[in-house]
Write an enzyme that holds these catalytic residues in place. Sequence first.
Site, PDB file in Angstrom:
ATOM      1  N   LYS A  98      27.405 -37.155 -19.878  1.00  0.00           N
ATOM      2  CA  LYS A  98      28.885 -37.829 -19.929  1.00  0.00           C
ATOM      3  C   LYS A  98      28.595 -39.380 -19.661  1.00  0.00           C
ATOM      4  O   LYS A  98      29.357 -40.072 -20.136  1.00  0.00           O
ATOM      5  CB  LYS A  98      29.646 -37.448 -18.896  1.00  0.00           C
ATOM      6  CG  LYS A  98      30.394 -36.039 -19.063  1.00  0.00           C
ATOM      7  CD  LYS A  98      30.627 -35.208 -17.891  1.00  0.00           C
ATOM      8  CE  LYS A  98      31.269 -33.763 -18.317  1.00  0.00           C
ATOM      9  NZ  LYS A  98      31.430 -32.887 -17.181  1.00  0.00           N
ATOM     10  N   VAL A 142      34.299 -35.859 -21.581  1.00  0.00           N
ATOM     11  CA  VAL A 142      34.228 -36.638 -20.370  1.00  0.00           C
ATOM     12  C   VAL A 142      35.484 -36.567 -19.680  1.00  0.00           C
ATOM     13  O   VAL A 142      36.642 -36.993 -19.980  1.00  0.00           O
ATOM     14  CB  VAL A 142      33.696 -38.157 -20.629  1.00  0.00           C
ATOM     15  CG1 VAL A 142      33.628 -38.620 -19.037  1.00  0.00           C
ATOM     16  CG2 VAL A 142      32.656 -38.392 -21.525  1.00  0.00           C
ATOM     17  N   THR A 184      36.328 -20.557 -22.695  1.00  0.00           N
ATOM     18  CA  THR A 184      37.334 -20.910 -22.014  1.00  0.00           C
ATOM     19  C   THR A 184      38.266 -22.059 -22.510  1.00  0.00           C
ATOM     20  O   THR A 184      39.462 -21.770 -22.363  1.00  0.00           O
ATOM     21  CB  THR A 184      36.528 -21.620 -20.598  1.00  0.00           C
ATOM     22  OG1 THR A 184      35.553 -20.438 -20.292  1.00  0.00           O
ATOM     23  CG2 THR A 184      37.652 -21.709 -19.401  1.00  0.00           C
ATOM     24  N   GLY A 192      37.204 -34.034 -18.234  1.00  0.00           N
ATOM     25  CA  GLY A 192      37.959 -32.693 -18.437  1.00  0.00           C
ATOM     26  C   GLY A 192      39.448 -33.371 -19.073  1.00  0.00           C
ATOM     27  O   GLY A 192      39.718 -34.112 -20.165  1.00  0.00           O
TER      28      GLY A 192
HETATM   29  N1  HSE Z   1      30.562 -28.094 -16.028  1.00  0.00           N
HETATM   30  C1  HSE Z   1      31.503 -29.171 -16.443  1.00  0.00           C
HETATM   31  C2  HSE Z   1      31.827 -29.830 -14.961  1.00  0.00           C
HETATM   32  C3  HSE Z   1      32.528 -28.917 -17.180  1.00  0.00           C
HETATM   33  O1  HSE Z   1      31.691 -29.080 -14.056  1.00  0.00           O
HETATM   34  O2  HSE Z   1      32.141 -30.921 -14.866  1.00  0.00           O
HETATM   35  C4  HSE Z   1      33.414 -29.942 -17.457  1.00  0.00           C
HETATM   36  O3  HSE Z   1      32.612 -30.868 -18.240  1.00  0.00           O
END
Ligand code: HSE
Length: 411
Positions: free
Chosen positions: A200, A127, A11, A129
Amino acid sequence: MVKVAVLGHGTVGSGVVELFTQNAKSITSRAGQEMEVKRILDIREFPDLPYADKFTKNFDDILNDPEITIVAEVMGGLSPAFEFTKSLLEHGKSVVTSNKELVASRGAELLQIAKAHNVNYFFEASVGGGIPIIRPMHQCLAANEITEVAGILNGTTNYILTKMIHESVPFDEALAQAQKLGYAERNPAADVEGQDACRKICILASLAFGSHVYPQTVHTEGITGLTLEDVEYASMWGGVIKLIGRAKKQPDGKVIATVYPAFLSSHSQLAGIDDVFNGILIRGNATGDVVFYGRGAGKMPTASAVVADMIDISKANCTSKSLSWADSDGHNVADYKTDPLRFYIRASLLDHAQSTVNDVMGGVEFLSRSGQPEDEIAFVTGQMTERELDSKLEVLGNLIKVKSMIRVLDY
Ligand code: HSE
Protein backbone atom coordinates in the site's frame (compact mmCIF):
# COMPACT_ATOMS: atom_id res chain seq x y z
CA MET A 1 -27.19 0.47 -19.52
CA VAL A 2 -23.61 -0.39 -18.53
CA LYS A 3 -22.81 -4.08 -18.19
CA VAL A 4 -20.01 -5.06 -15.86
CA ALA A 5 -18.26 -8.24 -14.77
CA VAL A 6 -16.59 -9.34 -11.56
CA LEU A 7 -13.49 -11.57 -11.45
CA GLY A 8 -13.59 -13.48 -8.15
CA HIS A 9 -16.54 -14.12 -5.85
CA GLY A 10 -14.66 -14.05 -2.54
CA THR A 11 -15.11 -11.60 0.34
CA VAL A 12 -14.82 -8.45 -1.78
CA GLY A 13 -16.36 -9.86 -4.99
CA SER A 14 -19.52 -11.01 -3.25
CA GLY A 15 -19.74 -7.57 -1.60
CA VAL A 16 -19.51 -5.90 -5.02
CA VAL A 17 -22.42 -7.98 -6.41
CA GLU A 18 -24.41 -7.32 -3.23
CA LEU A 19 -23.91 -3.55 -3.50
CA PHE A 20 -25.13 -3.46 -7.11
CA THR A 21 -28.39 -5.07 -5.93
CA GLN A 22 -28.76 -3.27 -2.61
CA ASN A 23 -27.98 0.24 -3.89
CA ALA A 24 -29.24 -0.14 -7.47
CA LYS A 25 -31.29 3.03 -7.38
CA SER A 26 -28.63 5.39 -6.09
CA ILE A 27 -25.99 3.76 -8.30
CA THR A 28 -28.15 4.38 -11.36
CA SER A 29 -28.72 8.00 -10.44
CA ARG A 30 -25.02 8.62 -9.72
CA ALA A 31 -23.78 6.80 -12.80
CA GLY A 32 -26.40 8.51 -14.95
CA GLN A 33 -27.52 5.16 -16.32
CA GLU A 34 -28.35 1.66 -15.10
CA MET A 35 -25.47 -0.64 -14.21
CA GLU A 36 -25.80 -4.39 -14.17
CA VAL A 37 -23.47 -7.24 -13.23
CA LYS A 38 -23.64 -9.51 -16.27
CA ARG A 39 -20.94 -12.08 -15.47
CA ILE A 40 -18.99 -13.35 -12.46
CA LEU A 41 -15.85 -15.43 -12.91
CA ASP A 42 -15.03 -18.03 -10.27
CA ILE A 43 -13.77 -21.61 -10.33
CA ARG A 44 -16.22 -22.54 -7.56
CA GLU A 45 -19.94 -23.31 -7.93
CA PHE A 46 -22.61 -21.19 -6.18
CA PRO A 47 -25.84 -23.02 -7.18
CA ASP A 48 -27.91 -21.62 -4.30
CA LEU A 49 -27.37 -17.96 -5.04
CA PRO A 50 -30.23 -16.06 -6.74
CA TYR A 51 -27.72 -14.91 -9.39
CA ALA A 52 -26.23 -18.39 -9.97
CA ASP A 53 -26.83 -18.04 -13.74
CA LYS A 54 -24.26 -15.23 -13.98
CA PHE A 55 -21.31 -17.43 -13.01
CA THR A 56 -18.76 -18.67 -15.51
CA LYS A 57 -15.48 -20.52 -15.18
CA ASN A 58 -14.35 -19.32 -18.59
CA PHE A 59 -12.55 -15.96 -18.67
CA ASP A 60 -13.17 -15.70 -22.42
CA ASP A 61 -16.91 -15.34 -21.74
CA ILE A 62 -16.06 -11.95 -20.25
CA LEU A 63 -13.14 -10.97 -22.46
CA ASN A 64 -15.06 -11.60 -25.70
CA ASP A 65 -18.39 -10.12 -24.59
CA PRO A 66 -18.62 -6.71 -26.29
CA GLU A 67 -21.44 -5.65 -23.95
CA ILE A 68 -19.17 -5.80 -20.91
CA THR A 69 -17.18 -2.57 -20.70
CA ILE A 70 -16.02 -2.46 -17.07
CA VAL A 71 -14.55 -5.32 -15.05
CA ALA A 72 -13.74 -5.54 -11.33
CA GLU A 73 -10.68 -7.70 -10.66
CA VAL A 74 -11.09 -8.74 -7.03
CA MET A 75 -9.43 -12.13 -7.20
CA GLY A 76 -6.11 -11.02 -5.69
CA GLY A 77 -2.61 -12.38 -6.28
CA LEU A 78 -0.34 -11.75 -9.25
CA SER A 79 -1.28 -14.52 -11.63
CA PRO A 80 -3.63 -14.90 -13.42
CA ALA A 81 -4.82 -11.46 -12.22
CA PHE A 82 -2.06 -9.73 -14.22
CA GLU A 83 -2.70 -11.65 -17.44
CA PHE A 84 -6.48 -11.17 -17.14
CA THR A 85 -6.15 -7.44 -16.46
CA LYS A 86 -3.70 -6.92 -19.32
CA SER A 87 -5.97 -8.76 -21.81
CA LEU A 88 -9.05 -6.86 -20.68
CA LEU A 89 -7.33 -3.48 -21.04
CA GLU A 90 -5.98 -4.49 -24.45
CA HIS A 91 -9.53 -5.45 -25.46
CA GLY A 92 -10.70 -1.93 -24.61
CA LYS A 93 -12.36 -2.72 -21.27
CA SER A 94 -11.70 -0.61 -18.17
CA VAL A 95 -10.59 -2.49 -15.06
CA VAL A 96 -10.95 -1.58 -11.38
CA THR A 97 -9.25 -3.51 -8.63
CA SER A 98 -8.69 -4.01 -4.92
CA ASN A 99 -5.55 -6.02 -5.71
CA LYS A 100 -2.76 -4.08 -4.01
CA GLU A 101 -0.19 -6.78 -4.71
CA LEU A 102 -0.75 -6.39 -8.44
CA VAL A 103 -0.83 -2.58 -8.45
CA ALA A 104 2.30 -2.41 -6.27
CA SER A 105 4.28 -4.74 -8.50
CA ARG A 106 2.92 -4.09 -12.02
CA GLY A 107 1.01 -0.80 -11.67
CA ALA A 108 3.21 1.37 -13.92
CA GLU A 109 2.94 -1.19 -16.73
CA LEU A 110 -0.83 -1.70 -16.43
CA LEU A 111 -1.48 2.04 -16.25
CA GLN A 112 0.56 2.47 -19.42
CA ILE A 113 -1.45 -0.23 -21.21
CA ALA A 114 -4.71 1.37 -20.06
CA LYS A 115 -3.59 4.75 -21.41
CA ALA A 116 -2.55 3.26 -24.73
CA HIS A 117 -5.99 1.68 -25.16
CA ASN A 118 -7.92 4.71 -23.98
CA VAL A 119 -9.46 2.95 -20.99
CA ASN A 120 -9.04 3.23 -17.23
CA TYR A 121 -7.25 1.17 -14.62
CA PHE A 122 -8.55 2.33 -11.23
CA PHE A 123 -7.55 1.01 -7.80
CA GLU A 124 -9.23 3.10 -5.09
CA ALA A 125 -9.96 -0.11 -3.10
CA SER A 126 -6.31 -1.18 -3.05
CA VAL A 127 -5.40 1.20 -0.22
CA GLY A 128 -7.42 1.97 2.89
CA GLY A 129 -10.43 -0.27 2.14
CA GLY A 130 -13.45 2.04 2.13
CA ILE A 131 -11.46 5.24 2.76
CA PRO A 132 -11.31 7.54 -0.25
CA ILE A 133 -7.57 8.14 -0.66
CA ILE A 134 -6.38 7.55 -4.24
CA ARG A 135 -8.81 9.98 -5.85
CA PRO A 136 -8.47 12.70 -3.16
CA MET A 137 -4.70 12.48 -3.48
CA HIS A 138 -4.74 12.54 -7.25
CA GLN A 139 -7.46 15.15 -7.67
CA CYS A 140 -8.30 17.21 -4.57
CA LEU A 141 -4.67 17.61 -3.47
CA ALA A 142 -3.37 18.05 -7.02
CA ALA A 143 -2.21 21.63 -6.38
CA ASN A 144 0.21 20.50 -3.66
CA GLU A 145 3.75 19.23 -3.71
CA ILE A 146 3.31 16.20 -1.46
CA THR A 147 6.35 15.82 0.77
CA GLU A 148 5.31 12.90 2.92
CA VAL A 149 2.68 10.16 3.22
CA ALA A 150 2.34 8.05 6.36
CA GLY A 151 -0.29 5.83 7.80
CA ILE A 152 -1.74 2.85 9.52
CA LEU A 153 -2.35 0.89 6.35
CA ASN A 154 -3.19 -2.60 7.56
CA GLY A 155 -6.44 -3.27 9.38
CA THR A 156 -5.52 -6.77 10.54
CA THR A 157 -2.36 -5.74 12.39
CA ASN A 158 -4.05 -2.67 13.85
CA TYR A 159 -6.89 -4.91 15.05
CA ILE A 160 -4.42 -7.41 16.55
CA LEU A 161 -2.38 -4.67 18.28
CA THR A 162 -5.54 -3.08 19.69
CA LYS A 163 -6.84 -6.41 21.04
CA MET A 164 -3.46 -7.32 22.53
CA ILE A 165 -2.81 -3.94 24.13
CA HIS A 166 -6.26 -2.97 25.41
CA GLU A 167 -7.92 -6.36 26.00
CA SER A 168 -4.91 -8.65 26.62
CA VAL A 169 -6.16 -11.01 23.87
CA PRO A 170 -3.29 -13.32 22.82
CA PHE A 171 -1.80 -12.78 19.33
CA ASP A 172 -3.16 -16.02 17.77
CA GLU A 173 -6.68 -15.41 19.04
CA ALA A 174 -6.73 -11.81 17.79
CA LEU A 175 -5.49 -12.97 14.37
CA ALA A 176 -8.18 -15.68 14.22
CA GLN A 177 -10.84 -13.03 14.95
CA ALA A 178 -9.45 -10.80 12.17
CA GLN A 179 -9.59 -13.73 9.74
CA LYS A 180 -13.16 -14.53 10.73
CA LEU A 181 -14.19 -10.92 10.14
CA GLY A 182 -12.72 -11.05 6.62
CA TYR A 183 -9.92 -8.55 7.32
CA ALA A 184 -6.87 -10.77 6.89
CA GLU A 185 -5.18 -11.79 3.66
CA ARG A 186 -5.49 -15.40 2.44
CA ASN A 187 -2.01 -15.85 3.85
CA PRO A 188 -2.04 -13.67 6.98
CA ALA A 189 1.77 -13.64 7.04
CA ALA A 190 1.40 -10.82 4.50
CA ASP A 191 -0.43 -8.82 7.19
CA VAL A 192 1.67 -9.56 10.28
CA GLU A 193 5.01 -9.38 8.48
CA GLY A 194 4.21 -6.02 6.94
CA GLN A 195 4.06 -6.93 3.22
CA ASP A 196 0.45 -5.80 2.84
CA ALA A 197 1.27 -2.37 4.30
CA CYS A 198 4.39 -2.34 2.11
CA ARG A 199 2.30 -2.83 -1.06
CA LYS A 200 0.00 0.00 0.00
CA ILE A 201 2.80 2.45 0.74
CA CYS A 202 4.29 1.57 -2.68
CA ILE A 203 1.02 2.59 -4.35
CA LEU A 204 0.70 5.81 -2.34
CA ALA A 205 4.37 6.74 -2.85
CA SER A 206 4.21 6.04 -6.61
CA LEU A 207 1.14 8.25 -6.92
CA ALA A 208 2.49 11.00 -4.67
CA PHE A 209 5.98 11.20 -6.16
CA GLY A 210 5.37 10.15 -9.76
CA SER A 211 7.71 7.17 -10.17
CA HIS A 212 7.04 3.55 -9.31
CA VAL A 213 8.22 2.52 -5.85
CA TYR A 214 8.61 -1.27 -5.92
CA PRO A 215 8.01 -3.45 -2.81
CA GLN A 216 11.54 -4.88 -2.83
CA THR A 217 13.00 -1.37 -2.35
CA VAL A 218 10.94 -0.71 0.81
CA HIS A 219 12.50 -1.69 4.14
CA THR A 220 9.71 -3.73 5.77
CA GLU A 221 9.25 -5.06 9.30
CA GLY A 222 6.03 -6.50 10.77
CA ILE A 223 4.61 -6.82 14.26
CA THR A 224 5.71 -10.38 15.11
CA GLY A 225 8.68 -9.22 17.20
CA LEU A 226 6.71 -6.75 19.37
CA THR A 227 6.55 -7.47 23.11
CA LEU A 228 4.24 -6.27 25.85
CA GLU A 229 7.32 -4.82 27.61
CA ASP A 230 7.83 -2.46 24.65
CA VAL A 231 4.14 -1.56 24.68
CA GLU A 232 4.45 -0.64 28.36
CA TYR A 233 7.57 1.46 27.83
CA ALA A 234 5.77 3.25 24.98
CA SER A 235 2.95 4.05 27.35
CA MET A 236 5.36 5.32 30.05
CA TRP A 237 6.98 7.51 27.37
CA GLY A 238 3.53 8.92 26.57
CA GLY A 239 2.56 7.11 23.41
CA VAL A 240 1.62 3.95 21.57
CA ILE A 241 3.17 1.53 19.11
CA LYS A 242 1.59 1.37 15.63
CA LEU A 243 2.63 -0.31 12.39
CA ILE A 244 3.39 2.64 10.11
CA GLY A 245 4.00 2.70 6.38
CA ARG A 246 5.65 5.93 5.27
CA ALA A 247 7.20 7.55 2.26
CA LYS A 248 9.07 10.81 2.36
CA LYS A 249 10.57 12.86 -0.44
CA GLN A 250 14.19 13.90 0.13
CA PRO A 251 15.58 17.22 -1.12
CA ASP A 252 17.46 15.29 -3.87
CA GLY A 253 14.11 13.95 -5.15
CA LYS A 254 14.66 10.40 -3.90
CA VAL A 255 12.12 8.73 -1.65
CA ILE A 256 12.61 7.07 1.71
CA ALA A 257 9.97 4.35 1.99
CA THR A 258 9.56 2.06 5.00
CA VAL A 259 7.14 -0.10 6.96
CA TYR A 260 7.84 -0.78 10.62
CA PRO A 261 6.29 -0.57 14.09
CA ALA A 262 6.91 2.88 15.52
CA PHE A 263 6.45 4.87 18.72
CA LEU A 264 3.90 7.65 18.20
CA SER A 265 3.14 10.29 20.79
CA SER A 266 -0.41 10.02 22.14
CA HIS A 267 -0.93 13.52 20.69
CA SER A 268 -0.37 12.19 17.17
CA GLN A 269 -3.41 12.15 14.89
CA LEU A 270 -2.60 8.51 14.13
CA ALA A 271 -2.23 7.36 17.75
CA GLY A 272 -5.95 7.00 18.52
CA ILE A 273 -6.73 4.93 15.41
CA ASP A 274 -7.69 1.50 16.72
CA ASP A 275 -9.30 -1.80 15.66
CA VAL A 276 -9.62 -2.36 11.92
CA PHE A 277 -9.50 1.36 11.20
CA ASN A 278 -6.81 2.85 8.99
CA GLY A 279 -5.53 6.41 9.06
CA ILE A 280 -3.50 8.03 6.31
CA LEU A 281 -1.72 11.36 6.67
CA ILE A 282 -0.75 13.33 3.60
CA ARG A 283 1.63 16.25 4.07
CA GLY A 284 1.19 18.84 1.32
CA ASN A 285 3.12 22.09 0.95
CA ALA A 286 -0.11 24.08 0.59
CA THR A 287 -2.51 22.15 2.82
CA GLY A 288 -0.18 21.03 5.61
CA ASP A 289 -1.31 17.72 7.08
CA VAL A 290 -4.55 16.12 5.86
CA VAL A 291 -5.71 12.91 7.56
CA PHE A 292 -8.07 10.30 6.12
CA TYR A 293 -9.71 7.85 8.52
CA GLY A 294 -12.06 4.90 8.15
CA ARG A 295 -12.48 1.15 7.84
CA GLY A 296 -9.37 -0.15 6.13
CA ALA A 297 -10.54 -3.72 5.46
CA GLY A 298 -13.63 -5.87 5.26
CA LYS A 299 -16.19 -6.92 2.70
CA MET A 300 -18.53 -3.94 2.29
CA PRO A 301 -16.06 -1.05 2.88
CA THR A 302 -13.74 -2.47 0.23
CA ALA A 303 -16.62 -3.31 -2.13
CA SER A 304 -17.79 0.30 -1.74
CA ALA A 305 -14.50 1.59 -3.16
CA VAL A 306 -14.56 -0.94 -6.03
CA VAL A 307 -18.12 -0.01 -7.07
CA ALA A 308 -17.34 3.72 -6.75
CA ASP A 309 -14.51 3.29 -9.28
CA MET A 310 -16.92 1.51 -11.65
CA ILE A 311 -19.48 4.30 -11.30
CA ASP A 312 -16.79 6.89 -11.93
CA ILE A 313 -15.70 5.16 -15.13
CA SER A 314 -19.24 4.80 -16.40
CA LYS A 315 -20.05 8.46 -15.86
CA ALA A 316 -16.70 10.01 -16.77
CA ASN A 317 -16.25 7.93 -19.90
CA CYS A 318 -12.58 7.23 -19.25
CA THR A 319 -11.40 10.77 -18.69
CA SER A 320 -8.86 10.22 -15.89
CA LYS A 321 -5.90 9.57 -18.15
CA SER A 322 -3.60 11.44 -15.80
CA LEU A 323 -3.84 8.70 -13.15
CA SER A 324 -0.46 7.18 -13.86
CA TRP A 325 3.22 7.30 -12.91
CA ALA A 326 6.55 6.59 -14.56
CA ASP A 327 8.28 3.24 -14.28
CA SER A 328 11.54 3.12 -12.33
CA ASP A 329 14.65 1.00 -11.86
CA GLY A 330 14.68 1.31 -8.04
CA HIS A 331 17.15 4.22 -7.98
CA ASN A 332 14.29 6.52 -6.99
CA VAL A 333 14.42 5.06 -3.44
CA ALA A 334 17.04 6.27 -0.94
CA ASP A 335 18.72 4.31 1.87
CA TYR A 336 16.31 4.39 4.83
CA LYS A 337 19.24 4.47 7.24
CA THR A 338 20.03 8.03 6.17
CA ASP A 339 16.76 9.36 7.61
CA PRO A 340 17.26 11.32 10.87
CA LEU A 341 14.96 9.92 13.57
CA ARG A 342 14.81 9.23 17.29
CA PHE A 343 15.08 5.63 18.48
CA TYR A 344 13.70 3.64 21.40
CA ILE A 345 16.07 0.97 22.69
CA ARG A 346 15.42 -1.74 25.29
CA ALA A 347 18.50 -3.63 26.37
CA SER A 348 20.02 -5.64 29.12
CA LEU A 349 22.83 -3.82 30.82
CA LEU A 350 25.90 -5.99 31.22
CA ASP A 351 27.58 -3.58 33.59
CA HIS A 352 26.47 -0.58 35.69
CA ALA A 353 27.08 1.70 32.75
CA GLN A 354 23.99 3.87 32.43
CA SER A 355 26.04 7.05 32.29
CA THR A 356 28.30 5.63 29.57
CA VAL A 357 25.18 4.80 27.53
CA ASN A 358 24.00 8.37 28.00
CA ASP A 359 27.38 9.80 26.96
CA VAL A 360 27.90 7.62 23.91
CA MET A 361 24.35 8.22 22.68
CA GLY A 362 24.74 11.97 23.17
CA GLY A 363 22.03 12.26 25.84
CA VAL A 364 18.98 10.02 26.12
CA GLU A 365 15.63 9.96 27.91
CA PHE A 366 15.59 6.92 30.22
CA LEU A 367 12.23 5.15 30.66
CA SER A 368 11.00 2.90 33.44
CA ARG A 369 8.14 0.45 33.91
CA SER A 370 6.66 -1.58 36.72
CA GLY A 371 8.45 -4.87 37.26
CA GLN A 372 11.48 -3.67 35.34
CA PRO A 373 14.34 -6.15 35.89
CA GLU A 374 17.43 -4.61 37.50
CA ASP A 375 19.60 -5.29 34.50
CA GLU A 376 17.13 -3.83 31.96
CA ILE A 377 17.39 -0.32 30.54
CA ALA A 378 15.11 1.43 28.09
CA PHE A 379 15.66 4.84 26.57
CA VAL A 380 14.78 7.16 23.69
CA THR A 381 17.68 8.82 21.87
CA GLY A 382 17.94 12.27 20.35
CA GLN A 383 17.71 12.64 16.58
CA MET A 384 20.32 10.80 14.49
CA THR A 385 20.43 8.61 11.42
CA GLU A 386 20.18 4.85 11.81
CA ARG A 387 23.77 4.60 10.53
CA GLU A 388 24.90 6.80 13.43
CA LEU A 389 22.82 4.72 15.82
CA ASP A 390 24.43 1.50 14.52
CA SER A 391 27.92 2.83 15.13
CA LYS A 392 27.07 4.10 18.62
CA LEU A 393 25.59 0.72 19.50
CA GLU A 394 28.77 -0.88 18.25
CA VAL A 395 30.77 1.28 20.66
CA LEU A 396 28.46 0.08 23.46
CA GLY A 397 28.74 -3.52 22.27
CA ASN A 398 30.34 -4.83 25.48
CA LEU A 399 28.05 -2.97 27.83
CA ILE A 400 24.52 -3.55 26.52
CA LYS A 401 22.68 -6.30 24.69
CA VAL A 402 19.87 -4.81 22.60
CA LYS A 403 16.53 -6.63 22.90
CA SER A 404 14.35 -4.18 20.93
CA MET A 405 14.88 -1.16 18.73
CA ILE A 406 11.79 0.78 17.63
CA ARG A 407 11.86 4.02 15.63
CA VAL A 408 10.07 7.09 16.99
CA LEU A 409 8.04 9.01 14.40
CA ASP A 410 6.78 12.59 14.65
CA TYR A 411 3.29 12.76 13.17
N1 HSE B 1 -5.55 -7.64 4.92
C1 HSE B 1 -5.80 -6.28 4.62
C2 HSE B 1 -5.86 -5.51 5.93
C3 HSE B 1 -7.09 -6.15 3.87
O1 HSE B 1 -5.97 -6.13 6.98
O2 HSE B 1 -5.75 -4.28 5.91
C4 HSE B 1 -7.33 -4.80 3.30
O3 HSE B 1 -6.39 -4.44 2.35
